[in-house]
Write an enzyme that holds these catalytic residues in place. Structure first.
Site, PDB file in Angstrom:
ATOM      1  N   HIS A  63       0.804  -1.090  -0.030  1.00  0.00           N
ATOM      2  CA  HIS A  63      -0.086   0.013  -0.090  1.00  0.00           C
ATOM      3  C   HIS A  63       0.834   1.248   0.147  1.00  0.00           C
ATOM      4  CE1 HIS A  63      -3.182  -2.814   1.096  1.00  0.00           C
ATOM      5  NE2 HIS A  63      -2.350  -3.109   2.211  1.00  0.00           N
ATOM      6  N   HIS A  93       5.487   6.711   6.878  1.00  0.00           N
ATOM      7  CA  HIS A  93       5.184   6.160   5.355  1.00  0.00           C
ATOM      8  C   HIS A  93       4.643   7.343   4.503  1.00  0.00           C
ATOM      9  CE1 HIS A  93       1.181   5.872   7.460  1.00  0.00           C
ATOM     10  NE2 HIS A  93       0.715   6.446   6.335  1.00  0.00           N
ATOM     11  N   GLU A 105      -3.312  13.523   0.998  1.00  0.00           N
ATOM     12  CA  GLU A 105      -4.664  13.010   1.777  1.00  0.00           C
ATOM     13  C   GLU A 105      -5.357  14.040   2.037  1.00  0.00           C
ATOM     14  OE1 GLU A 105      -3.631   9.201   4.044  1.00  0.00           O
ATOM     15  OE2 GLU A 105      -4.645   8.445   2.242  1.00  0.00           O
ATOM     16  N   HIS A 118       3.361  10.595   6.847  1.00  0.00           N
ATOM     17  CA  HIS A 118       2.501  10.311   7.884  1.00  0.00           C
ATOM     18  C   HIS A 118       3.625   9.652   9.144  1.00  0.00           C
ATOM     19  CE1 HIS A 118      -1.465  10.410   5.813  1.00  0.00           C
ATOM     20  NE2 HIS A 118      -0.921  11.655   6.167  1.00  0.00           N
ATOM     21  N   THR A 198      -6.281   6.381   7.714  1.00  0.00           N
ATOM     22  CA  THR A 198      -6.853   6.806   6.158  1.00  0.00           C
ATOM     23  C   THR A 198      -6.901   5.456   5.088  1.00  0.00           C
ATOM     24  OG1 THR A 198      -4.843   7.261   5.284  1.00  0.00           O
ATOM     25  CG2 THR A 198      -5.983   9.187   6.449  1.00  0.00           C
TER      26      THR A 198
HETATM   27  C1  LIG Z   1      -1.911  -0.216   6.166  1.00  0.00           C
HETATM   28  N1  LIG Z   1      -2.653   0.839   7.250  1.00  0.00           N
HETATM   29  C2  LIG Z   1      -1.336   1.253   7.913  1.00  0.00           C
HETATM   30  C3  LIG Z   1      -0.779   0.145   9.061  1.00  0.00           C
HETATM   31  N2  LIG Z   1      -1.291   0.208  10.157  1.00  0.00           N
HETATM   32  C4  LIG Z   1      -2.094  -0.706  10.665  1.00  0.00           C
HETATM   33  C5  LIG Z   1      -1.335  -2.120  10.755  1.00  0.00           C
HETATM   34  C6  LIG Z   1      -2.001  -3.055  11.315  1.00  0.00           C
HETATM   35  C7  LIG Z   1      -3.090  -2.776  12.074  1.00  0.00           C
HETATM   36  C8  LIG Z   1      -3.699  -1.438  12.194  1.00  0.00           C
HETATM   37  O1  LIG Z   1      -4.818  -1.380  12.911  1.00  0.00           O
HETATM   38  C9  LIG Z   1      -5.015  -2.528  13.760  1.00  0.00           C
HETATM   39  C10 LIG Z   1      -3.049  -0.519  11.666  1.00  0.00           C
HETATM   40  S1  LIG Z   1      -1.021   1.401  10.984  1.00  0.00           S
HETATM   41  O2  LIG Z   1      -1.889   1.774  12.158  1.00  0.00           O
HETATM   42  O3  LIG Z   1       0.400   1.575  11.380  1.00  0.00           O
HETATM   43  C11 LIG Z   1      -1.325   2.867   9.666  1.00  0.00           C
HETATM   44  S2  LIG Z   1      -1.648   4.441  10.202  1.00  0.00           S
HETATM   45  C12 LIG Z   1      -2.112   4.854   8.340  1.00  0.00           C
HETATM   46  S3  LIG Z   1      -2.672   6.590   8.201  1.00  0.00           S
HETATM   47  N3  LIG Z   1      -2.429   6.698   6.593  1.00  0.00           N
HETATM   48  O4  LIG Z   1      -3.910   6.727   8.702  1.00  0.00           O
HETATM   49  O5  LIG Z   1      -1.244   7.247   8.798  1.00  0.00           O
HETATM   50  C13 LIG Z   1      -2.031   3.591   7.771  1.00  0.00           C
HETATM   51  C14 LIG Z   1      -1.535   2.590   8.679  1.00  0.00           C
HETATM   52 ZN   LIG Z   2      -0.564   7.511   6.038  1.00  0.00          ZN
END
Ligand SMILES: CN[C@@H]1CN(c2cccc(OC)c2)S(=O)(=O)c2sc(S(N)(=O)=O)cc21
Ligand SMILES: [Zn+2]
Length: 258
Positions: A63, A93, A105, A118, A198
């Site tokens: 992603h 990321h 975003e 982020h 997001t």
């Molecule tokens: C793929 N999504 C990212 C990975 N994450 C993730 C992984 C595993 C479990 C989970 O929830 C239980 C969250 S995360 O919480 O590190 C975040 S924060 C975020 S953003 N764009 O809002 O900053 C994207 C992602």
């Molecule tokens: Zn993000």
């Protein structure tokens, strides 16, 4: 977990089918309207204690490209601003667009930036694990930094030089000793509001802190992010990783503070 992406058939417009919270009342990102933001005099400056931070690796999770940190103690934390206690740095990321297209975003008065960084932090005072924090209303704090195109960013090459090692989904490589302080703009003035991840699972667990001042990166540096692939090495299709952003979501009565 369930498959999701940024394409026509698995993108943001259908995420609600597998993740109904997508239609919740504190979803992110949002369009920030500075004139409508209310000033809260009790909100102090944010403080970033990243000096002993320990980056571990850089990975392509299918992603985005993610730099992960050792979050087993309070060496790298964000505090102050709207936060009641220190939140531990877990990963950072990026989100970006296609060639010549913007891919941030959050937007500001309807304007988007080329990209958005982020830095994800979790409340290790109240919660015992990241996973537990990630689904709690005050579990996460994400610092958002806009990237606009201009001159080369002096330090971003340390990241872009490593991207060829993580071209394919699920690839990971060592990435030690990187301090994200070098990616900050000169001012830490910010907007803040209560929102969500997001990306799926879209948990409404994020206190967003979005810096007003963007950093400048060159088109050449941004172009290196677009050589990453959404797809894995073993897949027939090779789909370029770009436009990995969710569009702004309804405010549903929220005020964003500054
Ligand atoms: C793929 N999504 C990212 C990975 N994450 C993730 C992984 C595993 C479990 C989970 O929830 C239980 C969250 S995360 O919480 O590190 C975040 S924060 C975020 S953003 N764009 O809002 O900053 C994207 C992602
Ligand atoms: Zn993000």
């Amino acid at each position: 977990g369930k498959h999701w992406g940024y394409g026509k058939d698995d993108g943001p417009s259908i995420w609600h089918q597998n993740f109904p919270v997508a239609e919740g009342d504190r979803q992110s990102p949002i369009d920030i309207m500075p004139q409508q933001a209310s000033h809260d005099p009790n909100l102090g400056p944010i403080v970033l204690n990243y000096d002993h931070c320990t980056s571990l690796n850089i990975c392509n999770n299918g992603h985005s490209v993610v730099v992960e940190f050792d979050d087993t103690d309070d060496r790298s934390v964000i505090l102050g601003g709207p936060l009641d206690n220190p939140y531990r740095l877990k990963q950072f990321h990026f989100h970006w667009g296609g060639k010549g297209c913007h891919g941030s975003e959050h937007t500001v008065e309807g304007n988007s930036y080329a990209s958005e960084l982020h830095l994800v932090h979790w409340n290790a005072v109240k919660y015992r694990s990241f996973g537990e924090a990630a689904s709690a209303p005050d579990g996460l704090a994400v610092l958002g930094i806009f990237l606009e195109t201009g001159d080369d960013h002096r330090w971003l090459h340390t990241i872009t030089d490593a991207l060829y090692m993580v071209k394919y989904k699920a690839s990971v490589t060592d990435f030690k000793g990187f301090n994200p302080k070098c990616l900050l703009p000169s001012s830490l003035h910010y907007w803040t509001y209560l929102g969500s991840l997001t990306t799926p699972p879209l948990h409404e667990s994020v206190t967003w802190i979005v810096l007003k001042e963007p950093i400048a990166v060159s088109e050449r540096q941004l172009g290196k992010f677009r050589m990453l692939l959404f797809t894995g090495e073993e897949e027939d299709q090779r789909i370029r990783m770009e436009n990995n952003f969710r569009p702004p979501q309804p405010l549903k009565g929220r005020k964003n503070l500054q």
